[in-house]
Design an enzyme around this catalytic site. Structure first.
Site, PDB file in Angstrom:
ATOM      1  N   ASP A  17      -6.406  -6.797   0.023  1.00 40.03           N
ATOM      2  CA  ASP A  17      -5.344  -7.555   0.678  1.00 40.03           C
ATOM      3  C   ASP A  17      -5.924  -8.687   1.535  1.00 40.03           C
ATOM      4  OD1 ASP A  17      -2.781  -8.185   1.514  1.00 40.03           O
ATOM      5  OD2 ASP A  17      -2.354  -6.214   2.383  1.00 40.03           O
ATOM      6  N   ASP A  31       5.699  -9.226  -1.178  1.00 39.77           N
ATOM      7  CA  ASP A  31       6.097  -8.169  -0.251  1.00 39.77           C
ATOM      8  C   ASP A  31       7.604  -7.970  -0.267  1.00 39.77           C
ATOM      9  OD1 ASP A  31       3.687  -7.305   0.627  1.00 39.77           O
ATOM     10  OD2 ASP A  31       3.666  -8.462   2.473  1.00 39.77           O
TER      11      ASP A  31
HETATM   12  C1  DGJ Z   1       0.617  -6.778   2.909  1.00 44.40           C
HETATM   13  C2  DGJ Z   1       0.762  -6.182   1.546  1.00 44.40           C
HETATM   14  O1  DGJ Z   1       1.345  -7.107   0.688  1.00 44.40           O
HETATM   15  C3  DGJ Z   1       1.575  -4.903   1.640  1.00 44.40           C
HETATM   16  O2  DGJ Z   1       1.805  -4.387   0.369  1.00 44.40           O
HETATM   17  C4  DGJ Z   1       0.826  -3.939   2.507  1.00 44.40           C
HETATM   18  O3  DGJ Z   1      -0.368  -3.576   1.881  1.00 44.40           O
HETATM   19  C5  DGJ Z   1       0.574  -4.538   3.869  1.00 44.40           C
HETATM   20  N1  DGJ Z   1      -0.062  -5.827   3.759  1.00 44.40           N
HETATM   21  C6  DGJ Z   1      -0.310  -3.637   4.696  1.00 44.40           C
HETATM   22  O4  DGJ Z   1      -0.693  -4.213   5.845  1.00 44.40           O
END
Ligand code: DGJ
Length: 732
Positions: free
Chosen positions: A481, A551
């Site tokens: 991430d 997200d």
């Molecule tokens: C952003 C990601 O896109 C989410 O799926 C998740 O992993 C969060 N970060 C966690 O902080």
């Protein structure tokens, strides 16, 4: 080997053709490289398309040239340099040691090689063997500064693609400061195209925008240090009235994950210039004598079969010649991720029942998301400390992973290796690892800071930490991430004249790290992520076969996000999860069926607390999981065809077809209900008109020609957020 690059006897024309597309270049008077044509293949070029000589006024001439009609300012050129009397957007800007900014490079020689040369340290399209492509290298030289620029063009035998890149070599005695080195320039003789691009935001990625091209300059760019949610490093140029299946389209994509700029300029006599490459804003690269600089690669495609034709080329290309490794064609596991189920609020004993439920429902992998390490109970701490949180996992991470494995599931883990929290052991020991300016406090974003990956020792620290985790051998999948963009771009390790290199060096550092890890741990499935789809790009796809798309898990918003993503990226490269309702991002409640059908349209998974489902919901999930297993190969590796755009209205439809056209899966969606029912006519594409197909739900037999020409009616339902799925198989 049959030639893919033809050169005329006088060695003034270069015709790159594979019988499907042609790309034509000419060495024009005074050594300028002219762009002659890019489009549908022509058999043989007879050299008749010479750019007309017209004195336009205020478009000057080259030194020693008395022909007023021949100007670098009006000639369609294949690469241009600032300061030489071409007043359009230059592809190259360099500052010389004497302060001058003019670089005049002219053709010096050409080379043709089989295959494709390697771009050191950068992601790139590859060849499986030397016979599948040929590369033309044009070498240009500046007789004053001794600067050399090489233009690389690769044409593949069986693909409607030309890849481009540029190498700069300093053969002079003094250093030169590079300020812009575009990967590609394309000049078209007319600007009569529509420009399609993708804007967006966090939780709203890749929204299609279509506009006519106005006179002047337009720039689509990222200065965020990464590709970003906000603008995509791809564009399309389409002839007016182009549809999904008809019309001429040029598609462009940059194989790069850092700052980029796409410049589109409609010039004085309706010509069009496109340049694509690293964003030149705040970029400079000091090129000392005998050093070289390599630009990232850019990909150009041409289709005369509309946007779907262009997407088919990109999909196959990315799937087959960008994505690498053992997972390239391997069916991706159906996962459950605990992020939207628990956020940071979990312990091993809270997670175990979710794992149990996942196993009972047929799910294949459990992914432990953010919050498993350091002291991380919210997003303010511990990034950089990749050791397990002993309160949440008193028996260690391995014991939990063993539990997951015993249940028959694979184990996946979330990391955010490019980042650091001030509240971390890493910051206490290495405060200088942060991207920050001397004497200024760096700006936080999500309470975190960016590691200076331009430095070898920082890369090494991250590498060693990840290595200790991965060497334990219990991780099957890693979600990588990145939850903020770069600011305070300054590196302690570089002198002041090289600070303009930091953003690009950061991206190169990331690539070096990924190359190392993915090579050393080939069996681990890497998933890219940047707060959703903020770095879903072709550069990352070279290392990580799939990326989290957004997200935003709301099924309705996902229609546009996934539809937009599909213009360039094949469904095997982006992931989609069924989440709880009301949806955490939009507050909307959609049916489990709709959420399932949207998520099943790419790499599939769940992201909710499975233990809270009712018995009947569990049954539906079980059926979805079982269904996806039967359609997974088709979805992940079949041809994806867009049928109806959610950007145009209330409905959306797409289709997957096996390469042999024996099977097809259609998803259609209705967003809002209406009092007067509407009737959609669904016409399929990509089938064999001569074959009969059976609708697997109704057993009805229907011809491929009927499905494509007559289509079938679908009447709207009196409810919001509805989806349908049709599965046809050829009966032979
Ligand atoms: C952003 C990601 O896109 C989410 O799926 C998740 O992993 C969060 N970060 C966690 O902080």
């Amino acid at each position: 080997m049959e030639k893919l690059i033809l050169v005329n006897q006088e060695q003034t024309y270069f015709h790159l053709t594979n019988g499907r597309i042609s790309y034509l270049l000419e060495i024009e008077d005074y050594g300028l490289v002219a762009q002659v044509y890019f489009g549908q293949a022509i058999r043989e070029y007879h050299g008749q398309r010479k750019y007309p000589r017209i004195d336009r006024g205020f478009s000057g001439n080259l030194p020693g040239c008395l022909e007023r009609g021949y100007s670098p300012d009006t000639l369609p050129r294949d690469y241009s340099f600032s300061g030489d009397g071409d007043y359009r957007t230059p592809a190259f800007i360099g500052y010389h040691a004497d302060g001058s900014r003019l670089t005049h490079l002219t053709f010096s020689k050409y080379d043709i090689m089989n295959g494709k040369p390697k771009l050191v340290g950068l992601p790139q399209a590859y060849v499986l063997d030397e016979t599948e492509a040929q590369t033309l290298i044009l070498t240009l030289e500046d007789s004053v500064s001794q600067l050399v620029v090489q233009l690389f063009y690769t044409i593949y035998r069986d693909r409607d693609v030309v890849t481009r890149s540029v190498k700069v070599l300093n053969h002079g005695q003094s250093a030169i400061e590079l300020h812009k080195v575009a990967s590609l320039q394309l000049d078209l003789p007319s600007a009569d195209y529509e420009l399609l691009s993708f804007h967006g935001a966090h939780v709203n990625e890749r929204q299609l925008q279509c506009e006519s091209i106005a006179y002047g300059c337009k720039r689509l760019a990222s200065r965020r240090g990464t590709t970003s949610h906000h603008m995509t490093n791809s564009i399309m140029l389409a002839t007016p009235q182009t549809t999904e299946n008809q019309g001429e389209v040029y598609g462009f994509n940059l194989v790069y994950s850092g700052n980029f700029a796409i410049d589109i300029e409609r010039g004085q006599v309706n010509q069009l210039r496109i340049t694509i490459g690293i964003n030149d804003e705040n970029f400079n690269w000091l090129l000392s004598p005998s050093e070289t600089f390599q630009s990232p690669e850019a990909v150009m495609t041409f289709s005369n079969q509309g946007l779907n034709g262009m997407s088919r080329t990109f999909h196959q290309f990315i799937r087959e010649r960008i994505v690498r490794g053992v997972h390239q064609y391997r069916e991706r596991p159906i996962l459950v991720n605990n992020w939207e189920a628990t956020y940071f609020d979990f312990t091993e004993s809270i997670l175990r029942p979710i794992v149990d439920e996942a196993a009972a429902l047929g799910i294949e992998m459990f992914v432990l998301d953010d919050g498993w390490f350091g002291q991380r109970d919210d997003d303010t701490t511990s990034l950089g400390d990749w050791q397990v949180n002993a309160r949440k996992f008193p028996n260690g991470l391995k014991a939990f992973a063993d539990y997951v494995h015993e249940k028959g599931l694979q184990f996946g883990l979330w990391v955010e290796p490019e980042m650091i929290s001030f509240a971390s052991k890493l910051y206490q020991t290495h405060p200088d690892y942060v991207l920050a300016l001397p004497n200024r406090e760096p700006s936080p974003s999500r309470s975190q800071y960016v590691l200076d990956l331009s430095r070898d020792e920082v890369q090494e620290n991250v590498y060693q930490q990840l290595k200790s985790l991965l060497d334990e051998g219990f991780i099957d999948y890693l979600k990588w991430d990145m939850n903020r963009h770069l600011s305070d771009v300054f590196s302690y390790a570089l002198p002041k004249e090289r600070q303009g290199e930091v953003a690009h060096r950061y991206t190169l550092g990331l690539y070096a790290l990924l190359e190392r890890l993915t090579t050393e741990y080939p069996n681990i499935l890497f998933e890219g992520c940047s707060g959703g789809g903020g770095r879903l790009d072709t550069g990352l796809a070279y290392y990580m076969p799939q990326s989290w798309t957004s997200d935003n898990t709301d099924a309705v918003d996902r229609l546009k996000i996934q539809y937009g993503t599909s213009y360039i990226y094949p469904p095997a490269t982006f992931t989609s999860h069924v989440s709880a309702v009301p949806n955490h991002q939009t507050g909307r409640t959609t049916s489990l069926e709709m959420r399932g059908n949207v998520a099943m349209s790419s790499v599939f998974g769940y992201e909710l607390d499975l233990t809270t489902l009712t018995e009947s919901e569990k049954l539906s999930v079980k059926q979805q999981v079982a269904t996806y297993k039967t359609i997974r190969r088709l979805v992940q590796f079949g041809d994806f065809i867009r049928l109806a755009s959610p950007f145009d209205g209330n409905t959306c439809a797409w289709e997957f077809v096996t390469p042999d056209r024996s099977e097809c899966l259609v998803f259609t969606f209705q967003v809002l209900s209406s009092a007067q029912p509407t009737i959609s006519l669904i016409k399929l594409a990509g089938l064999d008109p001569k074959r009969e197909y059976q609708n697997l739900a109704t057993n009805e037999i229907v011809g491929g020609d009927e499905l494509m020409s007559l289509g079938f009616y679908q009447v709207s339902r009196q409810e919001d957020f509805v989806s349908w799925r049709y599965h046809f198989k050829a009966i032979d």
